[in-house]
Design a protein around this motif. Structure first.
Motif, PDB file in Angstrom:
ATOM      1  N   ASP A 126       0.810  -1.217   0.000  1.00  0.00           N
ATOM      2  CA  ASP A 126       0.000   0.000   0.000  1.00  0.00           C
ATOM      3  C   ASP A 126       0.845   1.268   0.000  1.00  0.00           C
ATOM      4  N   HIS A 127       2.125   1.153  -0.302  1.00  0.00           N
ATOM      5  CA  HIS A 127       3.023   2.307  -0.187  1.00  0.00           C
ATOM      6  C   HIS A 127       2.752   3.341  -1.277  1.00  0.00           C
ATOM      7  N   VAL A 128       2.709   4.608  -0.864  1.00  0.00           N
ATOM      8  CA  VAL A 128       2.649   5.718  -1.804  1.00  0.00           C
ATOM      9  C   VAL A 128       3.726   6.722  -1.455  1.00  0.00           C
ATOM     10  N   SER A 129       4.184   7.452  -2.462  1.00  0.00           N
ATOM     11  CA  SER A 129       5.067   8.593  -2.278  1.00  0.00           C
ATOM     12  C   SER A 129       4.325   9.827  -2.758  1.00  0.00           C
ATOM     13  N   LEU A 130       4.790  10.981  -2.310  1.00  0.00           N
ATOM     14  CA  LEU A 130       4.086  12.240  -2.576  1.00  0.00           C
ATOM     15  C   LEU A 130       5.084  13.253  -3.095  1.00  0.00           C
ATOM     16  N   VAL A 131       4.800  13.853  -4.247  1.00  0.00           N
ATOM     17  CA  VAL A 131       5.765  14.765  -4.850  1.00  0.00           C
ATOM     18  C   VAL A 131       5.082  16.058  -5.284  1.00  0.00           C
ATOM     19  N   SER A 132       5.749  17.186  -4.983  1.00  0.00           N
ATOM     20  CA  SER A 132       5.302  18.500  -5.438  1.00  0.00           C
ATOM     21  C   SER A 132       6.386  19.080  -6.335  1.00  0.00           C
ATOM     22  N   GLU A 133       6.267  20.346  -6.663  1.00  0.00           N
ATOM     23  CA  GLU A 133       7.289  21.002  -7.480  1.00  0.00           C
ATOM     24  C   GLU A 133       8.588  21.200  -6.710  1.00  0.00           C
ATOM     25  N   SER A 134       8.542  21.087  -5.368  1.00  0.00           N
ATOM     26  CA  SER A 134       9.752  21.344  -4.592  1.00  0.00           C
ATOM     27  C   SER A 134      10.135  20.238  -3.627  1.00  0.00           C
ATOM     28  N   ALA A 135       9.211  19.305  -3.327  1.00  0.00           N
ATOM     29  CA  ALA A 135       9.481  18.362  -2.245  1.00  0.00           C
ATOM     30  C   ALA A 135       9.001  16.955  -2.587  1.00  0.00           C
ATOM     31  N   LEU A 136       9.668  15.975  -1.958  1.00  0.00           N
ATOM     32  CA  LEU A 136       9.302  14.569  -2.081  1.00  0.00           C
ATOM     33  C   LEU A 136       9.180  13.967  -0.692  1.00  0.00           C
ATOM     34  N   PHE A 137       7.986  13.420  -0.387  1.00  0.00           N
ATOM     35  CA  PHE A 137       7.811  12.564   0.781  1.00  0.00           C
ATOM     36  C   PHE A 137       7.909  11.130   0.265  1.00  0.00           C
ATOM     37  N   SER A 138       9.011  10.462   0.575  1.00  0.00           N
ATOM     38  CA  SER A 138       9.301   9.175  -0.065  1.00  0.00           C
ATOM     39  C   SER A 138       9.025   7.978   0.829  1.00  0.00           C
TER      40      SER A 138
END
Length: 201
Positions: free
Chosen positions: A111-123
């Motif tokens: 169920d793993h997800v990562s989250l990415v914006s224009e400046s940051a990554l929650f990995s």
């Protein structure tokens, strides 16, 4: 957007839990540190949402305490009794002051997800900067039942494919926060994972 590791002073094993302040105060993972609610309250009176990268115990042990304290919405890919919003690959959601894209990144957890914006990554646990096994680019363990190195490798490749050029901040589930060339860290983690080296003895 300011991001605080609210489990940084934990004396027992926990994942990193990150509070992103701003327009929509959000906690990414809840960790396993008793008293995390008090630490969060040092920086904000409200938490609008909790977003889970995955539901391993070190990421969710204090989840009920956080939800009870702040009456926050819960975003998760997998089912959970208190989930208010399901996450799926390609979804977008606001964390703090920024819009993040959800990337499905299984391998360490289904169920793993990562989250990415224009400046940051929650990995989460898919890619970390340093974790005691490797420095400047490591990857989540895949030696337990239900985990898959092959799926993890594909997930890291997916992060690279969808990582904007300007990402300079990486907040991972373990190890330190990294500011700098995030793409290089992720590429290094991929190369190490592809060599099929054992992560732990």
């Amino acid at each position: 957007m300011d991001v605080y590791n609210v489990t940084a002073d934990a004396e027992t094993f926990t994942a990193n839990a990150y509070l992103a302040t701003g327009e929509r105060p959000t906690l990414v993972d809840a960790g396993a540190m008793a008293g995390v609610v008090d630490v969060i309250r040092n920086d904000t009176d409200t938490v609008d949402a909790v977003v889970l990268t995955h539901q391993h115990g070190d990421h969710v042990a204090e989840l009920d305490a956080v939800l009870d304290a702040f009456d926050a919405d819960l975003y998760a890919e997998a089912g959970h009794p208190r989930r208010t919003d399901a996450l799926a690959d390609g979804d977008t959601l606001q964390i703090g002051d920024e819009s993040f894209e959800v990337i499905a990144t299984p391998g360490h957890a289904d169920d793993h997800v990562s989250l990415v914006s224009e400046s940051a990554l929650f990995s989460g646990d898919v890619v970390v900067h340093d974790d005691g096994a490797f420095e400047n680019g490591s990857f989540g363990r895949t030696d337990k039942p239900g985990q898959s190195r092959e799926r993890l490798i594909e997930s890291i490749r997916e992060i690279l494919d969808r990582l904007p050029a300007g990402v300079e901040h990486m907040y991972s589930g373990h190890g330190g926060v990294f500011h700098g060339d995030v793409r290089d860290v992720v590429q290094t983690a991929l190369q190490r994972a592809e060599r099929r080296e054992p992560k732990y003895d």
